[in-house]
Motif scaffolding. Sequence first.
Motif, PDB file in Angstrom:
ATOM      1  N   GLY A  96       1.007  -1.125  -0.030  1.00  0.00           N
ATOM      2  CA  GLY A  96      -0.016   0.108   0.075  1.00  0.00           C
ATOM      3  C   GLY A  96       0.848   1.128  -0.136  1.00  0.00           C
ATOM      4  N   GLY A  97       0.525   2.288  -0.928  1.00  0.00           N
ATOM      5  CA  GLY A  97       1.384   3.465  -0.876  1.00  0.00           C
ATOM      6  C   GLY A  97       1.423   4.303   0.440  1.00  0.00           C
ATOM      7  N   MET A  98       0.481   4.474   1.135  1.00  0.00           N
ATOM      8  CA  MET A  98       0.531   5.163   2.308  1.00  0.00           C
ATOM      9  C   MET A  98       1.275   4.325   3.578  1.00  0.00           C
ATOM     10  SD  MET A  98      -0.774   8.027   2.936  1.00  0.00           S
ATOM     11  CE  MET A  98      -1.621   9.224   2.149  1.00  0.00           C
ATOM     12  N   ALA A  99       1.528   3.065   3.406  1.00  0.00           N
ATOM     13  CA  ALA A  99       2.131   2.225   4.485  1.00  0.00           C
ATOM     14  C   ALA A  99       3.711   2.321   3.919  1.00  0.00           C
ATOM     15  CB  ALA A  99       1.471   0.715   4.394  1.00  0.00           C
ATOM     16  N   PHE A 100       3.885   2.281   2.801  1.00  0.00           N
ATOM     17  CA  PHE A 100       5.308   2.412   2.399  1.00  0.00           C
ATOM     18  C   PHE A 100       5.826   3.602   2.539  1.00  0.00           C
ATOM     19  CE2 PHE A 100       7.276   4.408  -1.457  1.00  0.00           C
ATOM     20  CZ  PHE A 100       8.945   3.603  -1.374  1.00  0.00           C
ATOM     21  N   LEU A 101       4.942   4.798   2.169  1.00  0.00           N
ATOM     22  CA  LEU A 101       5.804   6.112   2.406  1.00  0.00           C
ATOM     23  C   LEU A 101       5.762   6.221   4.092  1.00  0.00           C
ATOM     24  CD1 LEU A 101       3.278   8.377   0.137  1.00  0.00           C
ATOM     25  CD2 LEU A 101       5.617   7.775  -0.205  1.00  0.00           C
ATOM     26  N   ARG A 102       4.980   6.019   4.817  1.00  0.00           N
ATOM     27  CA  ARG A 102       5.178   6.074   6.198  1.00  0.00           C
ATOM     28  C   ARG A 102       6.292   5.053   6.876  1.00  0.00           C
ATOM     29  NH1 ARG A 102       1.128   4.255  10.404  1.00  0.00           N
ATOM     30  NH2 ARG A 102       1.664   5.303  12.246  1.00  0.00           N
ATOM     31  N   ALA A 103       6.631   4.047   6.286  1.00  0.00           N
ATOM     32  CA  ALA A 103       7.704   3.143   6.637  1.00  0.00           C
ATOM     33  C   ALA A 103       8.912   3.623   6.376  1.00  0.00           C
ATOM     34  CB  ALA A 103       7.583   1.796   5.769  1.00  0.00           C
ATOM     35  N   ALA A 104       8.898   4.466   5.166  1.00  0.00           N
ATOM     36  CA  ALA A 104      10.252   5.107   4.872  1.00  0.00           C
ATOM     37  C   ALA A 104      10.486   6.454   5.871  1.00  0.00           C
ATOM     38  CB  ALA A 104      10.084   5.625   3.380  1.00  0.00           C
ATOM     39  N   VAL A 105       9.503   7.170   6.150  1.00  0.00           N
ATOM     40  CA  VAL A 105       9.474   8.159   6.857  1.00  0.00           C
ATOM     41  C   VAL A 105       9.633   7.880   8.225  1.00  0.00           C
ATOM     42  CG1 VAL A 105       8.546  10.317   7.887  1.00  0.00           C
ATOM     43  CG2 VAL A 105       8.109   9.768   5.529  1.00  0.00           C
ATOM     44  N   ASN A 106       9.229   6.687   8.611  1.00  0.00           N
ATOM     45  CA  ASN A 106       9.544   6.481  10.133  1.00  0.00           C
ATOM     46  C   ASN A 106      10.941   5.970  10.310  1.00  0.00           C
ATOM     47  OD1 ASN A 106       7.168   7.400  11.537  1.00  0.00           O
ATOM     48  ND2 ASN A 106       6.081   5.417  10.929  1.00  0.00           N
ATOM     49  N   ALA A 107      11.212   5.150   9.345  1.00  0.00           N
ATOM     50  CA  ALA A 107      12.615   4.502   9.519  1.00  0.00           C
ATOM     51  C   ALA A 107      13.686   5.690   9.569  1.00  0.00           C
ATOM     52  CB  ALA A 107      13.274   3.835   8.143  1.00  0.00           C
ATOM     53  N   ARG A 108      13.505   6.882   9.001  1.00  0.00           N
ATOM     54  CA  ARG A 108      14.529   8.025   9.249  1.00  0.00           C
ATOM     55  C   ARG A 108      14.352   8.535  10.623  1.00  0.00           C
ATOM     56  NH1 ARG A 108      16.431  12.115   4.647  1.00  0.00           N
ATOM     57  NH2 ARG A 108      17.728  12.524   6.471  1.00  0.00           N
ATOM     58  N   LYS A 109      12.945   8.571  10.906  1.00  0.00           N
ATOM     59  CA  LYS A 109      12.848   9.229  12.072  1.00  0.00           C
ATOM     60  C   LYS A 109      13.366   8.286  13.298  1.00  0.00           C
ATOM     61  CE  LYS A 109       9.286  12.404  11.330  1.00  0.00           C
ATOM     62  NZ  LYS A 109       9.366  13.674  11.720  1.00  0.00           N
ATOM     63  N   ARG A 110      13.238   7.015  13.160  1.00  0.00           N
ATOM     64  CA  ARG A 110      13.896   6.084  14.282  1.00  0.00           C
ATOM     65  C   ARG A 110      15.350   6.337  14.367  1.00  0.00           C
ATOM     66  NH1 ARG A 110      10.190   2.170  12.454  1.00  0.00           N
ATOM     67  NH2 ARG A 110      11.823   1.118  11.160  1.00  0.00           N
ATOM     68  N   ASP A 111      15.769   6.495  13.153  1.00  0.00           N
ATOM     69  CA  ASP A 111      17.298   6.612  13.179  1.00  0.00           C
ATOM     70  C   ASP A 111      17.900   7.762  13.903  1.00  0.00           C
ATOM     71  OD1 ASP A 111      18.816   4.406  12.098  1.00  0.00           O
ATOM     72  OD2 ASP A 111      19.891   5.845  10.548  1.00  0.00           O
ATOM     73  N   ALA A 112      17.177   8.836  13.666  1.00  0.00           N
ATOM     74  CA  ALA A 112      17.299  10.295  14.109  1.00  0.00           C
ATOM     75  C   ALA A 112      16.856  10.143  15.608  1.00  0.00           C
ATOM     76  CB  ALA A 112      16.747  11.137  13.264  1.00  0.00           C
TER      77      ALA A 112
END
Lengths: 250, 403
Positions: A96-112
Amino acid sequence: MSLLEIKNLHARIGDTGILHGIDLTIGRGEVHAIMGPNGSGKSTLSYVLSGRDGYEVTEGDILLDGESVLEMEADERARAGMFLAFQYPVELPGVGGMAFLRAAVNARKRDAGKDEVDQLEFVKMVRAEAKNLGIKDDMLKRPVNVGFSGGEKKRYEILQMALLKPSMAILDETDSGLDVDALKIVSEGVNLLRSVERGMLVITHYQRLLNHIVPDQVHILAGGRIVKSGDKTLALEVEENGYSGLGDAA
Amino acid sequence: MQPERLYKTWADRKEAAQSYLESVNWPNGQTEAWKFTSLSHLSDVVLNPPKQSSSIARAARLDGEVLNFTAGLAPHLAAASLPAGIIASDISGDKAICHKAFALLPDNHHLTALSASCQTAAVKIEIAGSAKIDTPLILQFTDGKIDEASHPFIFIDIADGAHLHLAELHEGASSLSQPLILVRLGQGSTLDHIKLQDEANHTTHLGLTLFRLDGQANVNSFSVSKGSQITRMETHCFFAAPDAQAAMSAVYLGCDNQHHDITTVVSHEYADCKSRQLIRGVLDDKARGVFQGRVRVAPDAQKTDGQQMSRALLLSRDAEADAKPELEIFADDVVCSHGATVGELDETLLFYLKSRGIDEAEARTMLIDAFLVDTLEEISYQPFADFLRGQVSGWTARQTGVE
């Protein structure tokens, strides 16, 4: 300190050497264009920078914010600020598009070390960015890139860039497969993301993209090396005379 | 078609079953029906019937009315408080009913012979046509010990026009678990069915679930096989009248050196019936997956619509998948299709996800979930869909190391 420093970069795929010593430095706020004929190593450079498996660096180094990324996986590089807008964005049926975008954004947030983004807030954020790029809600609900036209896929790449806010964006032939209108929309989207904080490397075969995304510097890639560098007028020169002759300068 | 005449009594059938089993012993890959699955490991072990023990009440992982078969033994039915419209009775002493029920099952079939010969429980469950039953009926199979064999037989008779939500949860620990579930769907009746095979990792699971459909009956069945060491999971559908429909899909999830064999048999005997099967398998480590799908369309079964598609995803170089679709079509005005693919995770898709900062484990999870998502959408009853989705995503997260 420069944002991206490519030093004497040699790379191969399997036994075939493709890049034979590239030196290139991009500072924050700068837009560089790489032009070159087919087979000159343009796409290889974009994959080597973003860390795709199968592309082996045999010599040289790539520094992002002063740190070598050679030992980093593609996902680590992305979280460190590297972004590749694909020449051919892939379809992901079932994702799903939204799930994908959110996973990508959250991956960066978690790292930071930041909190993951709230779902409702995220949807609002995506819709706002999507509107700038003329992406309709219906497209956001579909699986990633599935059933998108060529132009829609490229706009979706820029949407991802807008959401991920990379420090170093590589645009690999973003103009390919676009008609004049689509090219305009995509270029406007990219121009909105130009910032003093961000570097961009625009890879293209044709000069026409550079009418819309005007670069600070233009480099000509031929035979896996940068054979000539100059300002934006160099692109016009190529348009006029073609690539033949430029390779001999190496 | 009706083999009843071959055996006059239950005793005849039982005797025939025993001599059949003696003649074939355990299938060892020599016969076509058991080409990919050998049970020769069972010839070296002495299997005992389960010891009588008081039934242990266990909470099911799914809401509903639970009948718990402990080690393959029948629950204490008198104590079961089933909703109005569901009548469960022990038929282990009722040879006439057993005889009639087995006449609806295939002959010369290893699993029906095994069940006739070794039954550890025999229960009939009747669903009345007038009853409105909202809660699912859950058949839960638990416990059992190494060297024990469990052979429960359950005959579910759904009256004309009735509706049932039925779940089979197999979570036992016997060395051999051999549940045989026969479901007769009366005219215009509907059934939402799920089966979860999540038995202990030393178990050999040999399950057979057979649906026999009258006219306008409709079954939506979905199986997930993820437990046990060796699994043979057969689902049969027998269209006994025109104009009925069956969807029977399955997902198998294999890891370590598990073996999952999903075998389906669909018999279109009458016109205007529709069958649809989506099978997906994900195999990691040295696991092996098998899909055998037979679709038979009898000469009179015109306007049959039979669809079958199986796909396997290999997560490891040592995993293996086999598919054997068998279409036997004797009618000329039918729409039947089948297809089978085996593939690996696409490196290009993985790189795309990773280039967005998503790590390898999460990217693999997303792609495996994506591979299964449309199949799981086949489950029409929401609580069943949610339950099995949880089972599947739990497995994926464990394999990719995301959890």
